[in-house]
Write a protein that holds these residues in place. Sequence first.
Motif, PDB file in Angstrom:
ATOM      1  N   LYS A 142      -8.745 -22.071 -59.510  1.00  0.00           N
ATOM      2  CA  LYS A 142      -7.638 -21.837 -59.513  1.00  0.00           C
ATOM      3  C   LYS A 142      -7.535 -20.020 -59.665  1.00  0.00           C
ATOM      4  CE  LYS A 142      -5.916 -25.593 -62.441  1.00  0.00           C
ATOM      5  NZ  LYS A 142      -5.631 -26.241 -63.458  1.00  0.00           N
ATOM      6  N   LEU A 143      -6.921 -19.530 -58.732  1.00  0.00           N
ATOM      7  CA  LEU A 143      -6.770 -18.058 -58.726  1.00  0.00           C
ATOM      8  C   LEU A 143      -5.435 -17.540 -58.756  1.00  0.00           C
ATOM      9  CD1 LEU A 143      -9.479 -17.409 -55.648  1.00  0.00           C
ATOM     10  CD2 LEU A 143      -9.783 -16.929 -58.166  1.00  0.00           C
TER      11      LEU A 143
ATOM     12  N   GLU B  46      -3.015  -9.642 -74.368  1.00  0.00           N
ATOM     13  CA  GLU B  46      -2.566 -10.849 -74.389  1.00  0.00           C
ATOM     14  C   GLU B  46      -1.919 -11.287 -72.902  1.00  0.00           C
ATOM     15  OE1 GLU B  46       0.307 -10.573 -77.528  1.00  0.00           O
ATOM     16  OE2 GLU B  46      -1.349 -10.887 -79.076  1.00  0.00           O
ATOM     17  N   ASP B  47      -1.227 -10.417 -72.080  1.00  0.00           N
ATOM     18  CA  ASP B  47      -0.904 -10.844 -71.053  1.00  0.00           C
ATOM     19  C   ASP B  47      -1.977 -11.387 -70.007  1.00  0.00           C
ATOM     20  OD1 ASP B  47       1.671  -9.548 -70.967  1.00  0.00           O
ATOM     21  OD2 ASP B  47       1.228  -8.083 -69.781  1.00  0.00           O
ATOM     22  N   PHE B  48      -2.987 -10.807 -70.057  1.00  0.00           N
ATOM     23  CA  PHE B  48      -4.314 -11.324 -69.353  1.00  0.00           C
ATOM     24  C   PHE B  48      -4.586 -12.675 -69.886  1.00  0.00           C
ATOM     25  CE2 PHE B  48      -5.035  -6.846 -67.993  1.00  0.00           C
ATOM     26  CZ  PHE B  48      -5.185  -7.228 -66.654  1.00  0.00           C
ATOM     27  N   LEU B  49      -4.678 -12.766 -71.238  1.00  0.00           N
ATOM     28  CA  LEU B  49      -5.066 -14.179 -71.618  1.00  0.00           C
ATOM     29  C   LEU B  49      -4.350 -15.150 -71.349  1.00  0.00           C
ATOM     30  CD1 LEU B  49      -6.927 -12.708 -75.055  1.00  0.00           C
ATOM     31  CD2 LEU B  49      -8.151 -13.090 -72.925  1.00  0.00           C
ATOM     32  N   LYS B  50      -3.089 -14.927 -71.607  1.00  0.00           N
ATOM     33  CA  LYS B  50      -1.988 -16.024 -71.156  1.00  0.00           C
ATOM     34  C   LYS B  50      -2.308 -16.547 -69.830  1.00  0.00           C
ATOM     35  CE  LYS B  50       1.652 -14.355 -74.268  1.00  0.00           C
ATOM     36  NZ  LYS B  50       2.539 -13.114 -74.046  1.00  0.00           N
ATOM     37  N   THR B  51      -2.569 -15.677 -68.773  1.00  0.00           N
ATOM     38  CA  THR B  51      -2.624 -15.776 -67.580  1.00  0.00           C
ATOM     39  C   THR B  51      -3.883 -16.750 -67.491  1.00  0.00           C
ATOM     40  OG1 THR B  51      -4.060 -14.270 -66.597  1.00  0.00           O
ATOM     41  CG2 THR B  51      -1.793 -13.742 -66.493  1.00  0.00           C
ATOM     42  N   TYR B  52      -4.817 -16.801 -68.293  1.00  0.00           N
ATOM     43  CA  TYR B  52      -5.931 -17.639 -68.048  1.00  0.00           C
ATOM     44  C   TYR B  52      -5.734 -19.051 -68.547  1.00  0.00           C
ATOM     45  CZ  TYR B  52      -8.379 -13.558 -66.676  1.00  0.00           C
ATOM     46  OH  TYR B  52      -8.972 -12.350 -66.090  1.00  0.00           O
TER      47      TYR B  52
ATOM     48  N   VAL C 203      -4.954 -20.155 -64.936  1.00  0.00           N
ATOM     49  CA  VAL C 203      -5.764 -19.850 -63.707  1.00  0.00           C
ATOM     50  C   VAL C 203      -7.204 -19.249 -64.202  1.00  0.00           C
ATOM     51  CG1 VAL C 203      -4.043 -19.052 -62.220  1.00  0.00           C
ATOM     52  CG2 VAL C 203      -5.097 -17.287 -63.410  1.00  0.00           C
ATOM     53  N   ASP C 204      -8.211 -19.501 -63.512  1.00  0.00           N
ATOM     54  CA  ASP C 204      -9.542 -19.210 -63.858  1.00  0.00           C
ATOM     55  C   ASP C 204      -9.810 -17.643 -63.824  1.00  0.00           C
ATOM     56  OD1 ASP C 204     -10.082 -22.010 -63.991  1.00  0.00           O
ATOM     57  OD2 ASP C 204     -10.668 -22.295 -61.991  1.00  0.00           O
ATOM     58  N   ALA C 205      -9.182 -17.109 -62.684  1.00  0.00           N
ATOM     59  CA  ALA C 205      -9.537 -15.559 -62.323  1.00  0.00           C
ATOM     60  C   ALA C 205      -8.367 -15.151 -61.606  1.00  0.00           C
ATOM     61  CB  ALA C 205     -10.799 -15.278 -61.464  1.00  0.00           C
ATOM     62  N   LEU C 206      -8.253 -13.840 -61.469  1.00  0.00           N
ATOM     63  CA  LEU C 206      -7.297 -13.009 -60.753  1.00  0.00           C
ATOM     64  C   LEU C 206      -7.845 -12.288 -59.537  1.00  0.00           C
ATOM     65  CD1 LEU C 206      -5.559 -11.456 -63.893  1.00  0.00           C
ATOM     66  CD2 LEU C 206      -4.741 -13.743 -62.819  1.00  0.00           C
ATOM     67  N   ILE C 207      -7.039 -12.202 -58.562  1.00  0.00           N
ATOM     68  CA  ILE C 207      -7.630 -11.492 -57.615  1.00  0.00           C
ATOM     69  C   ILE C 207      -6.539 -10.468 -56.955  1.00  0.00           C
ATOM     70  CG2 ILE C 207      -6.663 -13.276 -55.752  1.00  0.00           C
ATOM     71  CD1 ILE C 207      -8.708 -12.668 -54.028  1.00  0.00           C
TER      72      ILE C 207
END
Lengths: 486, 96
Positions: free
Chosen positions: A261-262, A388-394, A397-401
Amino acid sequence: MSEIYHQSIGQLAAALSARRLSSVELTQAVIARTKAVEPLIHAFNSFDEAGALAEARASDSRRSAGQSRGLLEGIPVGLKDVIAVDGQPLTASSRILSNFVSPYDATVTQKLRRAGAVLWGRLNCDEFAMGSSTENSAFGPTSNPWDTKRVPGGSSGGSAAALAAGAAIATLGSDTGGSIRQPASFCGVVGIKPTYGLVSRYGLAAFASSLDQIGPMTRTVEDAATMLAAIAGHDERDSTSYSAVIPDYHARLIAPNRPHKLGIPREYFGAGLDPEVGAAVEKAIEYYRAQGCEVKPVSLPHTQYCLDTYYIIATAEASSNLARYDGVRYGMRAAEAADIDDLYARSRAEGFGAEVKRRIILGTYVLSSGYYDAFYLRAQKVRTLIREDFLKTYQEVDALITPTSPVPAFKLGEKSDPLAMYLCDIYTIGVNLAGLPAISVPCGFTASGLPIGMQLIGQPFKEADLLAAAHRYEQAHDWYKRHPSL
Amino acid sequence: MSQPTELNIEHVARLARLRLTAEEEERFGRQLGEVLHHIEQLAKVDIDHVEPAAHAFPIFNIWAEDASQPALSVERALRNAPAQRDQMVVVPKVVD
C-alpha cells in the motif's frame, strides 16, 4: 558491458570473486578516472592514491588467502569530507578545518574497513553540510557530471557527482534535511537516509545532532542494501544509536511481503513542482499500481510548516555544535588577537563562510533569552505534529512516494538568495524532522537529459521494506545503466 | 510571535562569538529578516497540549560503565592544536 568504474558493487564483487579483476586493478581504474574527470567536476577535496593502493593490495592478499570479508572486499568507496578517517584530512569544506587531520576513525569508517572496502577520497560538500548545491564549499563548488554548468545538489554533492562520474564505486553522504537524497536525485544515483539512530554518528562532524544521519549513495538499490548492511548497527559511542538487530537487507530485497500500500501525500505534488519531475514520478506511481499495489492519496497537513521548523531546529543545534570551533584546540586560529574572546571571535570570523555564519546567527537568536519559547520551543512542538502526520498515514499505507526534489539540477549561481535555496528541500526535510528512513531512486530524465529522482519514505527502521520497494521498481527500469558523457 | 525587526544582529553575533563586518551585519540582517518573516507563519499552528520533540525517537538514560578505556595519546590529541608547548595548548593570557 560498461567501463569497470561505472559498474555496480554487485557486478564488481562477482568479477573480483572470480579473479577476473583484482582490487588493485579496480582501484587504479577508479584513480585514473578520478584524475580524468576531476578538472571537470571537482568532486574531491583530497585523495590519497598511495593509501588507497596499499588498501587494495591488502584486500587482494586477503582474497588470495581465502579471507575475503564479503561483497565490499576490495571496492573503492568515497567518503564525504565530514566523516573521520584516521590520518586523513577532514575539512567539512571549511577554511576553519583546512589543516585538520583526523586522529581517529568514525564508526562507519571502521565498519567499512572491516567489510574490506578501499577508502577512496574526501568528497566535497557544502561547508559543514549546510546547503543544497555544494556551492557553499570553501574550496569551490562541485559540478554536475550530467551538465557541468549545473549543481550536483547538496550538501553531499561531491559524493553524488563522484559516483555518477565513475570516480568511486559507492560513497557515503550525510543527510540532515535532504543532503543525501537531493544530490542523489540530481546526479541520477540511489541515496538512502536511514532512520535516525540506525547508523552511528560517531566521527561525523556534527551539524544538527537530532537530524543528522550518515547513509550510502550507490548505483543500484542492491548496492545500497550492501552498503547499509555494512554501516548500520548499534554503537555505544553514539548515545542515540538504535540497539535492535539489523535485518538481512539483501535477502529481503525480493521478499514477498514487500510494501503493498503506497500513499501519495497531496502536499508534495502542489505548486512549485516542475512538470517533468511530476510526470516522471506519476509514471513510477503508475508502475506500482500496474504491479498490483494499492495506491491511495494521503495528507500530511503540517507539511507547509516543515521548512520553518527545520530552519529553527537545525540552526539552533548548529549554533551549539559549531561553538567548538574556537581556534583553541584545533582548526584555524586568527593571527592577531588581543585576548581570548577576541581570538574566538576573529578565528570564527576568518574560518567560517557566509552560510555557516548566517545559520550560527539565526540559531543563536532562536535560542537566546526572550526568544527561546517563541521560536525553539514552538518549533519542537510543531516537530511533534509533523512526526504524528507521518505516523498516522502509516496506519493506512506501508510507504509514501513523492518527488525527491521539486526541480531537477539547477544552474551554478542560479539561487543566490538563501531562502530560495532553502525551498529546494521542501520534500526532504519532513523526513529528517520525523526521523524516518527514505530513499531516492532514479525515475527518469528531463528532455534536456537531467536525472529525476523519486523518494520513497518508509516506516521507522523498516529500511528493508523501503529497499524492497525501490528494488522492485529498479528491476523494471534501467535508468541506472545510463552514464553521463564526461 | 516576535517580529523580524527584533533581530539585533550585533548583539547576537556577540553571543555567538562571531566578529562580523559592517557589510556582513547589513547583508545577514536583511537575508535573515526574510527568513524570519517566513518563519512567522509557525505562529498559526495550534500547539496547545503538544509535547515538544527534541528527538524523533526519544531515548533516555543511556548509561555507560565508568571504566577507563584506551584513549587518544597526547600526541594525537594535540596534533591539530594551532599552538602548543609542553604537551599543552597555548592560548592568549586569560587571567591577569
